[in-house]
Design a protein around this motif. Structure first.
Motif, PDB file in Angstrom:
ATOM      1  N   TYR A   1      91.891 -21.018   3.246  1.00  0.00           N
ATOM      2  CA  TYR A   1      93.345 -21.104   3.194  1.00  0.00           C
ATOM      3  C   TYR A   1      93.968 -20.483   4.431  1.00  0.00           C
ATOM      4  CZ  TYR A   1      92.692 -16.364   1.305  1.00  0.00           C
ATOM      5  OH  TYR A   1      92.306 -15.053   1.118  1.00  0.00           O
ATOM      6  N   ASP A   2      95.197 -20.915   4.701  1.00  0.00           N
ATOM      7  CA  ASP A   2      96.020 -20.313   5.743  1.00  0.00           C
ATOM      8  C   ASP A   2      97.072 -19.475   5.049  1.00  0.00           C
ATOM      9  OD1 ASP A   2      94.696 -21.625   7.794  1.00  0.00           O
ATOM     10  OD2 ASP A   2      96.154 -23.253   7.916  1.00  0.00           O
ATOM     11  N   LEU A   3      97.300 -18.285   5.579  1.00  0.00           N
ATOM     12  CA  LEU A   3      98.417 -17.502   5.076  1.00  0.00           C
ATOM     13  C   LEU A   3      99.157 -16.889   6.242  1.00  0.00           C
ATOM     14  CD1 LEU A   3      97.754 -14.216   5.220  1.00  0.00           C
ATOM     15  CD2 LEU A   3      96.532 -14.684   3.147  1.00  0.00           C
ATOM     16  N   VAL A   4     100.420 -16.601   6.005  1.00  0.00           N
ATOM     17  CA  VAL A   4     101.244 -15.932   7.007  1.00  0.00           C
ATOM     18  C   VAL A   4     101.451 -14.517   6.521  1.00  0.00           C
ATOM     19  CG1 VAL A   4     103.451 -15.891   8.214  1.00  0.00           C
ATOM     20  CG2 VAL A   4     102.341 -18.079   7.723  1.00  0.00           C
ATOM     21  N   LEU A   5     101.036 -13.578   7.343  1.00  0.00           N
ATOM     22  CA  LEU A   5     101.101 -12.161   7.010  1.00  0.00           C
ATOM     23  C   LEU A   5     102.109 -11.496   7.931  1.00  0.00           C
ATOM     24  CD1 LEU A   5      99.794  -9.872   5.318  1.00  0.00           C
ATOM     25  CD2 LEU A   5      98.222  -9.545   7.229  1.00  0.00           C
ATOM     26  N   ASP A   6     103.173 -10.981   7.350  1.00  0.00           N
ATOM     27  CA  ASP A   6     104.187 -10.287   8.146  1.00  0.00           C
ATOM     28  C   ASP A   6     103.685  -8.895   8.488  1.00  0.00           C
ATOM     29  OD1 ASP A   6     105.884 -12.491   7.891  1.00  0.00           O
ATOM     30  OD2 ASP A   6     106.682 -11.741   6.005  1.00  0.00           O
ATOM     31  N   PRO A   7     103.719  -8.444   9.692  1.00  0.00           N
ATOM     32  CA  PRO A   7     104.275  -9.057  10.883  1.00  0.00           C
ATOM     33  C   PRO A   7     103.228  -9.729  11.776  1.00  0.00           C
ATOM     34  CG  PRO A   7     103.884  -6.766  11.344  1.00  0.00           C
ATOM     35  CD  PRO A   7     103.400  -7.028   9.928  1.00  0.00           C
ATOM     36  N   LEU A   8     102.007  -9.892  11.308  1.00  0.00           N
ATOM     37  CA  LEU A   8     100.938 -10.406  12.167  1.00  0.00           C
ATOM     38  C   LEU A   8     101.023 -11.891  12.461  1.00  0.00           C
ATOM     39  CD1 LEU A   8      97.833  -8.524  10.765  1.00  0.00           C
ATOM     40  CD2 LEU A   8      99.277  -7.908  12.702  1.00  0.00           C
ATOM     41  N   GLY A   9     101.499 -12.673  11.500  1.00  0.00           N
ATOM     42  CA  GLY A   9     101.555 -14.114  11.676  1.00  0.00           C
ATOM     43  C   GLY A   9     100.464 -14.814  10.901  1.00  0.00           C
ATOM     44  N   PRO A  10     100.088 -16.018  11.334  1.00  0.00           N
ATOM     45  CA  PRO A  10      99.150 -16.830  10.555  1.00  0.00           C
ATOM     46  C   PRO A  10      97.704 -16.351  10.685  1.00  0.00           C
ATOM     47  CG  PRO A  10      99.850 -18.016  12.522  1.00  0.00           C
ATOM     48  CD  PRO A  10     100.638 -16.739  12.483  1.00  0.00           C
ATOM     49  N   LEU A  11      96.991 -16.442   9.557  1.00  0.00           N
ATOM     50  CA  LEU A  11      95.560 -16.151   9.502  1.00  0.00           C
ATOM     51  C   LEU A  11      94.888 -17.267   8.720  1.00  0.00           C
ATOM     52  CD1 LEU A  11      95.564 -12.401   8.388  1.00  0.00           C
ATOM     53  CD2 LEU A  11      94.975 -13.243  10.656  1.00  0.00           C
ATOM     54  N   ARG A  12      93.759 -17.726   9.195  1.00  0.00           N
ATOM     55  CA  ARG A  12      92.927 -18.662   8.426  1.00  0.00           C
ATOM     56  C   ARG A  12      91.790 -17.837   7.833  1.00  0.00           C
ATOM     57  NH1 ARG A  12      92.041 -24.282  10.576  1.00  0.00           N
ATOM     58  NH2 ARG A  12      94.058 -24.405   9.543  1.00  0.00           N
ATOM     59  N   ILE A  13      91.624 -17.967   6.521  1.00  0.00           N
ATOM     60  CA  ILE A  13      90.663 -17.133   5.801  1.00  0.00           C
ATOM     61  C   ILE A  13      89.736 -18.016   4.974  1.00  0.00           C
ATOM     62  CG2 ILE A  13      90.406 -15.337   4.039  1.00  0.00           C
ATOM     63  CD1 ILE A  13      93.168 -14.280   4.938  1.00  0.00           C
ATOM     64  N   ALA A  14      88.462 -17.680   4.999  1.00  0.00           N
ATOM     65  CA  ALA A  14      87.471 -18.288   4.108  1.00  0.00           C
ATOM     66  C   ALA A  14      86.943 -17.175   3.211  1.00  0.00           C
ATOM     67  CB  ALA A  14      86.329 -18.901   4.908  1.00  0.00           C
ATOM     68  N   GLU A  15      86.906 -17.447   1.912  1.00  0.00           N
ATOM     69  CA  GLU A  15      86.402 -16.462   0.963  1.00  0.00           C
ATOM     70  C   GLU A  15      85.346 -17.086   0.065  1.00  0.00           C
ATOM     71  OE1 GLU A  15      89.363 -13.069  -0.387  1.00  0.00           O
ATOM     72  OE2 GLU A  15      90.250 -15.045  -0.737  1.00  0.00           O
ATOM     73  N   GLN A  16      84.293 -16.317  -0.148  1.00  0.00           N
ATOM     74  CA  GLN A  16      83.227 -16.709  -1.063  1.00  0.00           C
ATOM     75  C   GLN A  16      83.288 -15.741  -2.242  1.00  0.00           C
ATOM     76  OE1 GLN A  16      79.333 -15.779   0.317  1.00  0.00           O
ATOM     77  NE2 GLN A  16      78.323 -17.102  -1.163  1.00  0.00           N
ATOM     78  N   PHE A  17      83.201 -16.266  -3.448  1.00  0.00           N
ATOM     79  CA  PHE A  17      83.294 -15.458  -4.657  1.00  0.00           C
ATOM     80  C   PHE A  17      82.075 -15.686  -5.538  1.00  0.00           C
ATOM     81  CE2 PHE A  17      87.501 -16.754  -3.348  1.00  0.00           C
ATOM     82  CZ  PHE A  17      88.287 -15.615  -3.469  1.00  0.00           C
ATOM     83  N   THR A  18      81.631 -14.625  -6.192  1.00  0.00           N
ATOM     84  CA  THR A  18      80.669 -14.739  -7.272  1.00  0.00           C
ATOM     85  C   THR A  18      81.418 -14.411  -8.557  1.00  0.00           C
ATOM     86  OG1 THR A  18      78.847 -14.042  -5.840  1.00  0.00           O
ATOM     87  CG2 THR A  18      78.478 -13.884  -8.213  1.00  0.00           C
ATOM     88  N   VAL A  19      81.244 -15.254  -9.571  1.00  0.00           N
ATOM     89  CA  VAL A  19      81.939 -15.083 -10.849  1.00  0.00           C
ATOM     90  C   VAL A  19      80.897 -15.013 -11.961  1.00  0.00           C
ATOM     91  CG1 VAL A  19      83.618 -16.085 -12.460  1.00  0.00           C
ATOM     92  CG2 VAL A  19      83.947 -16.345  -9.976  1.00  0.00           C
ATOM     93  N   VAL A  20      81.017 -13.954 -12.781  1.00  0.00           N
ATOM     94  CA  VAL A  20      80.122 -13.757 -13.917  1.00  0.00           C
ATOM     95  C   VAL A  20      80.977 -13.476 -15.147  1.00  0.00           C
ATOM     96  CG1 VAL A  20      78.270 -12.322 -14.878  1.00  0.00           C
ATOM     97  CG2 VAL A  20      78.291 -12.832 -12.420  1.00  0.00           C
TER      98      VAL A  20
END
Length: 125
Positions: free
Chosen positions: A79-98
């Motif tokens: 996902y892309d998110l905009v973080l104030d005051p840094l600006g846009p970040l593209r993030i990939a996250e991997q999750f384990t769910v139990v």
């Protein structure tokens, strides 16, 4: 859990901390034994991580989910998110769910803007 159920847990967690700012709801989806692998920060336990996403999440001004997929017990979101005051970040996250809770989160993103902001904060103190 089915792949769809795993993805549902991850999406509810993601929406809770990025979009609705319901950090308690996000925390409820995290296992007490949560472990993380993040490029900038290290958290001793779930409590520290929830504090961090609460502060981080308050600064998210927009988020756009680019991709989400799941397999047995794990999911990945990009996902892309905009973080104030840094600006846009593209993030990939991997999750384990139990058993309906997230037990592990690995996050990958360009850390240059975050490291620069940390350096600036330290120099202003």
């Amino acid at each position: 859990m089915t792949d769809e159920a795993v993805l549902d847990v991850v999406r509810r967690y993601h929406e809770a901390w990025t979009t609705t700012k319901n950090f308690d709801a996000a925390a409820q989806l995290l296992a007490d034994s949560l472990t993380t692998d993040l490029p900038v920060s290290v958290f001793a336990d779930k409590r520290e991580f929830v504090e961090a996403i609460s502060k981080f999440g308050e600064r998210v001004s927009s988020v756009q989910l680019l991709s989400a997929c799941a397999g047995p017990g794990e999911a990945v979101m990009v996902y892309d998110l905009v973080l104030d005051p840094l600006g846009p970040l593209r993030i990939a996250e991997q999750f384990t769910v139990v058993d309906g809770q997230i037990t592990f989160i690995r996050q990958v993103h360009d850390t240059a803007a975050m490291r620069a902001a940390q350096t600036l904060q330290r120099s202003e103190q």
